[in-house]
Design a protein around this motif. Structure first.
Motif, mmCIF file in Angstrom:
data_model
loop_
_atom_site.group_PDB
_atom_site.id
_atom_site.type_symbol
_atom_site.label_atom_id
_atom_site.label_comp_id
_atom_site.label_asym_id
_atom_site.label_seq_id
_atom_site.Cartn_x
_atom_site.Cartn_y
_atom_site.Cartn_z
ATOM 1 N N GLN A 113 0.825 -1.208 0.000
ATOM 2 C CA GLN A 113 0.000 0.000 0.000
ATOM 3 C C GLN A 113 0.858 1.256 0.000
ATOM 4 O O GLN A 113 1.820 1.373 0.766
ATOM 5 C CB GLN A 113 -0.928 0.014 1.211
ATOM 6 C CG GLN A 113 -1.822 1.225 1.297
ATOM 7 C CD GLN A 113 -2.856 1.280 0.186
ATOM 8 O OE1 GLN A 113 -3.339 0.240 -0.281
ATOM 9 N NE2 GLN A 113 -3.205 2.485 -0.247
ATOM 10 N N VAL A 114 0.482 2.196 -0.852
ATOM 11 C CA VAL A 114 1.103 3.520 -0.881
ATOM 12 C C VAL A 114 0.008 4.547 -0.649
ATOM 13 O O VAL A 114 -0.996 4.562 -1.367
ATOM 14 C CB VAL A 114 1.800 3.777 -2.236
ATOM 15 C CG1 VAL A 114 2.236 5.237 -2.340
ATOM 16 C CG2 VAL A 114 2.987 2.847 -2.402
ATOM 17 N N THR A 115 0.195 5.373 0.351
ATOM 18 C CA THR A 115 -0.787 6.398 0.679
ATOM 19 C C THR A 115 -0.098 7.759 0.696
ATOM 20 O O THR A 115 0.890 7.945 1.407
ATOM 21 C CB THR A 115 -1.430 6.132 2.051
ATOM 22 O OG1 THR A 115 -2.042 4.845 2.038
ATOM 23 C CG2 THR A 115 -2.478 7.195 2.363
ATOM 24 N N VAL A 116 -0.619 8.669 -0.103
ATOM 25 C CA VAL A 116 -0.041 10.010 -0.204
ATOM 26 C C VAL A 116 -1.082 11.009 0.298
ATOM 27 O O VAL A 116 -2.173 11.097 -0.251
ATOM 28 C CB VAL A 116 0.360 10.343 -1.645
ATOM 29 C CG1 VAL A 116 1.049 11.710 -1.699
ATOM 30 C CG2 VAL A 116 1.274 9.262 -2.213
ATOM 31 N N SER A 117 -0.725 11.738 1.323
ATOM 32 C CA SER A 117 -1.649 12.712 1.894
ATOM 33 C C SER A 117 -1.324 14.113 1.389
ATOM 34 O O SER A 117 -0.180 14.448 1.108
ATOM 35 C CB SER A 117 -1.579 12.672 3.415
ATOM 36 O OG SER A 117 -0.259 12.938 3.850
ATOM 37 N N SER A 118 -2.364 14.925 1.314
ATOM 38 C CA SER A 118 -2.187 16.293 0.800
ATOM 39 C C SER A 118 -1.817 17.258 1.904
ATOM 40 O O SER A 118 -1.883 16.933 3.079
ATOM 41 C CB SER A 118 -3.467 16.758 0.108
ATOM 42 O OG SER A 118 -4.545 16.688 0.998
#
Length: 118
Positions: A113-118
């Motif tokens: 899983q790759v999660t990119v937050s703003s």
């Protein structure tokens, strides 16, 4: 049967970087990274053919770099300038031949899983 194991996923803020790795149980011919976000179809991100031809999807060109070890049993994906829309589960795939469609790839890892937050 080729076994693939991904590692290196995680959470990062927009603009950050992550490096994914995929270890194969044996020498492979073509290898690729795909990704799938919730509610979306699996899409190809980058791939390397048996003759080392590299292909990128337009949405990651200039930001992601794919490479393979000389012994052709590991695949890397350096992801830079990550965006929230890059959030997805990333899968490593291997096959004897290159195909654009994920349905034609024979061997898959479990994904990371790759999660990119703003």
């Amino acid at each position: 049967q080729v076994h693939l194991v991904e590692s290196g996923g995680g959470s990062v803020q927009a603009g950050g970087s992550l490096r994914l790795s995929c270890a194969a149980s044996e020498i492979t011919y073509c290898m690729a990274w795909f990704r799938q976000a919730p509610g979306k179809e699996r899409e190809r991100v980058a791939s390397i053919d048996d003759d080392d031809k590299i292909r990128y999807e337009d949405v990651v060109k200039g930001r992601f770099i794919v490479s393979r070890s000389n012994d052709k049993n590991s695949l890397l994906l350096q992801m830079n300038s990550l965006k929230p829309e890059d959030t997805a589960r990333y899968y490593c795939a291997a096959n004897h031949y290159f195909y654009f469609s994920p349905e034609n790839w024979d061997w898959w890892g479990q994904g990371t899983q790759v999660t990119v937050s703003s």
